[in-house]
Design a protein around this motif. Structure first.
Motif, PDB file in Angstrom:
ATOM      1  N   ALA A  91       0.842  -1.199   0.000  1.00 35.44           N
ATOM      2  CA  ALA A  91       0.000   0.000   0.000  1.00 35.44           C
ATOM      3  C   ALA A  91       0.871   1.241   0.000  1.00 35.44           C
ATOM      4  CB  ALA A  91      -0.944   0.022   1.204  1.00 35.44           C
ATOM      5  N   LEU A  92       0.277   2.345  -0.454  1.00 39.81           N
ATOM      6  CA  LEU A  92       0.895   3.666  -0.391  1.00 39.81           C
ATOM      7  C   LEU A  92       0.059   4.525   0.547  1.00 39.81           C
ATOM      8  CD1 LEU A  92       1.478   4.212  -4.213  1.00 39.81           C
ATOM      9  CD2 LEU A  92       3.237   3.627  -2.523  1.00 39.81           C
ATOM     10  N   ILE A  93       0.705   5.156   1.515  1.00 36.60           N
ATOM     11  CA  ILE A  93       0.020   6.031   2.461  1.00 36.60           C
ATOM     12  C   ILE A  93       0.156   7.461   1.952  1.00 36.60           C
ATOM     13  CG2 ILE A  93      -0.067   6.835   4.843  1.00 36.60           C
ATOM     14  CD1 ILE A  93       1.394   4.178   5.580  1.00 36.60           C
ATOM     15  N   PHE A  94      -0.965   8.140   1.726  1.00 40.32           N
ATOM     16  CA  PHE A  94      -0.908   9.470   1.129  1.00 40.32           C
ATOM     17  C   PHE A  94      -1.836  10.440   1.851  1.00 40.32           C
ATOM     18  CE2 PHE A  94      -4.908   8.140  -0.544  1.00 40.32           C
ATOM     19  CZ  PHE A  94      -5.594   9.294  -0.903  1.00 40.32           C
ATOM     20  N   GLY A  95      -1.553  11.727   1.702  1.00 38.52           N
ATOM     21  CA  GLY A  95      -2.438  12.778   2.163  1.00 38.52           C
ATOM     22  C   GLY A  95      -2.712  13.781   1.062  1.00 38.52           C
ATOM     23  N   ASP A  96      -1.685  14.071   0.281  1.00 33.75           N
ATOM     24  CA  ASP A  96      -1.772  15.041  -0.806  1.00 33.75           C
ATOM     25  C   ASP A  96      -2.465  14.403  -2.017  1.00 33.75           C
ATOM     26  OD1 ASP A  96      -1.237  16.828  -2.930  1.00 33.75           O
ATOM     27  OD2 ASP A  96       0.589  17.526  -1.947  1.00 33.75           O
ATOM     28  N   PRO A  97      -3.527  15.029  -2.560  1.00 33.55           N
ATOM     29  CA  PRO A  97      -4.198  14.490  -3.751  1.00 33.55           C
ATOM     30  C   PRO A  97      -3.275  14.340  -4.962  1.00 33.55           C
ATOM     31  CG  PRO A  97      -5.564  16.158  -2.713  1.00 33.55           C
ATOM     32  CD  PRO A  97      -4.233  16.211  -2.021  1.00 33.55           C
ATOM     33  N   ALA A  98      -2.121  15.000  -4.943  1.00 37.22           N
ATOM     34  CA  ALA A  98      -1.164  14.839  -6.041  1.00 37.22           C
ATOM     35  C   ALA A  98      -0.775  13.373  -6.219  1.00 37.22           C
ATOM     36  CB  ALA A  98       0.090  15.680  -5.783  1.00 37.22           C
ATOM     37  N   VAL A  99      -0.806  12.605  -5.144  1.00 41.97           N
ATOM     38  CA  VAL A  99      -0.458  11.188  -5.221  1.00 41.97           C
ATOM     39  C   VAL A  99      -1.512  10.432  -6.026  1.00 41.97           C
ATOM     40  CG1 VAL A  99      -0.076   9.069  -3.897  1.00 41.97           C
ATOM     41  CG2 VAL A  99       0.841  11.246  -3.062  1.00 41.97           C
ATOM     42  N   ILE A 100      -2.783  10.754  -5.821  1.00 38.13           N
ATOM     43  CA  ILE A 100      -3.845  10.100  -6.592  1.00 38.13           C
ATOM     44  C   ILE A 100      -3.682  10.397  -8.081  1.00 38.13           C
ATOM     45  CG2 ILE A 100      -6.320  10.154  -7.087  1.00 38.13           C
ATOM     46  CD1 ILE A 100      -6.909  10.259  -4.194  1.00 38.13           C
ATOM     47  N   HIS A 113      -3.824   4.170   1.068  1.00 38.73           N
ATOM     48  CA  HIS A 113      -4.327   4.437   2.409  1.00 38.73           C
ATOM     49  C   HIS A 113      -4.321   5.952   2.606  1.00 38.73           C
ATOM     50  CE1 HIS A 113      -2.957   0.239   4.089  1.00 38.73           C
ATOM     51  NE2 HIS A 113      -3.860   0.154   3.131  1.00 38.73           N
ATOM     52  N   TRP A 114      -5.483   6.513   2.885  1.00 38.17           N
ATOM     53  CA  TRP A 114      -5.604   7.972   3.044  1.00 38.17           C
ATOM     54  C   TRP A 114      -5.224   8.386   4.464  1.00 38.17           C
ATOM     55  CZ3 TRP A 114     -10.045  10.774   5.364  1.00 38.17           C
ATOM     56  CH2 TRP A 114      -9.951  12.164   5.187  1.00 38.17           C
ATOM     57  N   ASN A 115      -4.233   9.273   4.582  1.00 37.62           N
ATOM     58  CA  ASN A 115      -3.767   9.720   5.897  1.00 37.62           C
ATOM     59  C   ASN A 115      -3.480  11.225   5.884  1.00 37.62           C
ATOM     60  OD1 ASN A 115      -2.714  10.084   8.422  1.00 37.62           O
ATOM     61  ND2 ASN A 115      -0.754   9.092   7.989  1.00 37.62           N
ATOM     62  N   PRO A 116      -4.502  12.043   6.176  1.00 40.86           N
ATOM     63  CA  PRO A 116      -4.291  13.492   6.224  1.00 40.86           C
ATOM     64  C   PRO A 116      -3.927  13.995   7.619  1.00 40.86           C
ATOM     65  CG  PRO A 116      -6.598  13.067   6.396  1.00 40.86           C
ATOM     66  CD  PRO A 116      -5.923  11.713   6.364  1.00 40.86           C
ATOM     67  N   GLU A 117      -3.461  13.088   8.475  1.00 42.83           N
ATOM     68  CA  GLU A 117      -3.052  13.402   9.848  1.00 42.83           C
ATOM     69  C   GLU A 117      -4.238  13.840  10.714  1.00 42.83           C
ATOM     70  OE1 GLU A 117      -0.184  12.711  11.197  1.00 42.83           O
ATOM     71  OE2 GLU A 117       0.797  12.080   9.355  1.00 42.83           O
ATOM     72  N   THR A 118      -4.438  15.134  10.925  1.00 41.17           N
ATOM     73  CA  THR A 118      -5.413  15.603  11.915  1.00 41.17           C
ATOM     74  C   THR A 118      -6.813  15.830  11.349  1.00 41.17           C
ATOM     75  OG1 THR A 118      -4.782  17.904  11.520  1.00 41.17           O
ATOM     76  CG2 THR A 118      -3.622  16.732  13.278  1.00 41.17           C
ATOM     77  N   VAL A 138      -6.705   6.506   7.742  1.00 42.75           N
ATOM     78  CA  VAL A 138      -5.970   6.609   8.997  1.00 42.75           C
ATOM     79  C   VAL A 138      -6.607   7.748   9.782  1.00 42.75           C
ATOM     80  CG1 VAL A 138      -3.722   6.975  10.068  1.00 42.75           C
ATOM     81  CG2 VAL A 138      -3.878   5.833   7.836  1.00 42.75           C
ATOM     82  N   LEU A 139      -7.310   7.421  10.855  1.00 47.16           N
ATOM     83  CA  LEU A 139      -8.085   8.432  11.563  1.00 47.16           C
ATOM     84  C   LEU A 139      -7.206   9.371  12.377  1.00 47.16           C
ATOM     85  CD1 LEU A 139     -11.245   6.516  12.836  1.00 47.16           C
ATOM     86  CD2 LEU A 139     -10.813   7.609  10.624  1.00 47.16           C
ATOM     87  N   ALA A 140      -7.702  10.594  12.552  1.00 41.68           N
ATOM     88  CA  ALA A 140      -7.027  11.580  13.395  1.00 41.68           C
ATOM     89  C   ALA A 140      -6.906  11.047  14.812  1.00 41.68           C
ATOM     90  CB  ALA A 140      -7.803  12.888  13.388  1.00 41.68           C
ATOM     91  N   ARG A 141      -5.814  11.401  15.466  1.00 42.36           N
ATOM     92  CA  ARG A 141      -5.573  10.923  16.835  1.00 42.36           C
ATOM     93  C   ARG A 141      -6.421  11.667  17.860  1.00 42.36           C
ATOM     94  NH1 ARG A 141      -2.518  10.172  12.342  1.00 42.36           N
ATOM     95  NH2 ARG A 141      -0.669   8.912  12.687  1.00 42.36           N
ATOM     96  N   GLU A 142      -7.066  12.751  17.422  1.00 47.22           N
ATOM     97  CA  GLU A 142      -7.832  13.588  18.349  1.00 47.22           C
ATOM     98  C   GLU A 142      -9.276  13.141  18.504  1.00 47.22           C
ATOM     99  OE1 GLU A 142      -4.304  15.663  16.850  1.00 47.22           O
ATOM    100  OE2 GLU A 142      -5.960  14.669  15.841  1.00 47.22           O
ATOM    101  N   LEU A 143      -9.622  11.964  18.007  1.00 47.73           N
ATOM    102  CA  LEU A 143     -11.000  11.476  18.094  1.00 47.73           C
ATOM    103  C   LEU A 143     -11.223  10.643  19.352  1.00 47.73           C
ATOM    104  CD1 LEU A 143     -11.597  10.317  14.403  1.00 47.73           C
ATOM    105  CD2 LEU A 143     -12.280  12.473  15.460  1.00 47.73           C
ATOM    106  N   SER A 144     -12.452  10.695  19.856  1.00 50.84           N
ATOM    107  CA  SER A 144     -12.826   9.836  20.979  1.00 50.84           C
ATOM    108  C   SER A 144     -13.203   8.456  20.450  1.00 50.84           C
ATOM    109  CB  SER A 144     -14.017  10.438  21.726  1.00 50.84           C
ATOM    110  OG  SER A 144     -15.180  10.356  20.921  1.00 50.84           O
ATOM    111  N   VAL A 145     -13.303   7.490  21.346  1.00 49.60           N
ATOM    112  CA  VAL A 145     -13.649   6.133  20.936  1.00 49.60           C
ATOM    113  C   VAL A 145     -15.045   6.084  20.317  1.00 49.60           C
ATOM    114  CG1 VAL A 145     -14.587   5.407  23.187  1.00 49.60           C
ATOM    115  CG2 VAL A 145     -13.605   3.712  21.626  1.00 49.60           C
ATOM    116  N   ASP A 146     -15.975   6.904  20.813  1.00 45.92           N
ATOM    117  CA  ASP A 146     -17.327   6.939  20.246  1.00 45.92           C
ATOM    118  C   ASP A 146     -17.300   7.434  18.804  1.00 45.92           C
ATOM    119  OD1 ASP A 146     -18.439   5.994  22.588  1.00 45.92           O
ATOM    120  OD2 ASP A 146     -18.870   7.996  23.378  1.00 45.92           O
TER     121      ASP A 146
END
Length: 310
Positions: A91-100, A113-118, A138-146
């Motif tokens: 897999a390739l992990i990307f955030g910038d649409p330039a990769v697509i 794998h889409w990873n825009p960090e926050t 790849v979900l943001a780390r600032e999310l609650s479990v709910d």
């Protein structure tokens, strides 16, 4: 119920071998020219070597191309993606649409794998990028479990959640450390991350120390604490989260190996023996993490149990 993948960020090919023995299922590797905040630098030749080792063990390798790509890096990105296609990474992990755009133009068939960090914070986004070729978010780390569970319930795409390690609080494309020392009239060559493990920003008011380093992608500032939810994995297991990530950036070789083995025990206990078996050992597993935790890196549960205020 599907057993989640245990995802690691290794420092070297040697580290990968040790982490495979400790129970890792997948790895994030790459080089800073294309990927952000990697635990180690892997040249194309090392990516190829690592991929052969990982595939021989029946595990997966993901390459990070999640930097922000200005025009001056696009030709190099095309060449790099072609090499990853040749090597056969998973897999390739990307955030910038330039990769697509590059993947489509080059006919690259590697999953994304889409990873825009926050900013990966809701299922609409996950589904939007899924429709454009992303297999995983790849979900943001600032999310609650709910919030994590709500996203998982409303998408058919894979979901990755961080369960251990430090998190990036701030990134600037500017060379903030270099500019600071120039302002102080001090000559200082900013070294790479491996030599910068003991650089901190001090906040006297909050009594916190924030790890910081600078590389070709700019300046990166991290959380004062390390996330550790080895005692609170039940809900993520029940929700069917696809991948649990241990981020080993700025951590020691042996520490990451030991933590991996402890999370492996937690996952296997739950899925092979049942929830009661996991509940019986989870406190002991946490105590073992605490015993090896660096004094400057207190443990907490991150945002996973913080109440969201709208």
């Amino acid at each position: 119920m599907k057993k989640p993948e245990l995802l690691l960020t290794p420092q070297s090919v040697e580290h990968i071998a040790a982490l495979l023995d400790a129970g890792a299922d997948a790895f994030v590797i790459g080089e800073q020219k294309f990927g952000l905040r990697l635990a180690g630098e892997f040249t194309v030749a090392e990516v190829e070597q690592a991929t052969k080792l990982i595939h021989a063990a029946g595990k997966k390798v993901y390459v990070a191309v999640n930097a922000l790509f200005h025009n001056d890096r696009l030709d190099a990105l095309d060449e790099y993606l072609a090499e990853m296609q040749r090597i056969g990474v998973d897999a390739l992990i990307f955030g910038d649409p330039a990769v697509i755009v590059a993947v489509r133009e080059l006919g690259i068939t590697i999953p994304l794998h889409w990873n825009p960090e926050t900013t990966a914070t809701n299922y609409f986004q996950v589904n939007y990028w899924g429709e454009r070729g992303s297999k995983r978010a790849v979900l943001a780390r600032e999310l609650s479990v709910d919030e994590v569970i709500e996203i998982k319930e409303n998408t058919e795409h894979e979901i990755e959640v961080q369960v251990h390690g430090m998190t990036c609080m701030f990134q600037s494309k500017r060379s903030l450390l270099g500019n600071y020392f120039l302002y102080r009239d001090e000559a200082m060559e900013v070294e790479n991350r491996k030599e910068n493990k003991n650089m901190f920003l001090h906040d006297k008011e909050r009594k916190n120390k924030y790890p910081i380093y600078e590389d070709m992608n700019g300046t990166h500032i991290f959380s004062p604490n390390d996330m550790c939810i080895i005692e609170e994995l039940n809900e993520l297991f029940e929700a069917g989260i696809d991948s649990l990530k241990i981020d080993g950036v700025l951590q020691e070789f042996d520490y990451v190996v030991k933590v991996t083995s402890l999370y492996r025990q937690a996952i296997d206990a739950y899925f092979e023996k049942g929830e009661d078996a996991y509940d019986d050992i989870k406190s002991e597993l946490f105590e073992q993490v605490e015993a090896i935790q660096p004094a400057l890196r207190p443990l907490d549960t991150g945002f996973i149990y913080k109440e969201t205020v709208y």
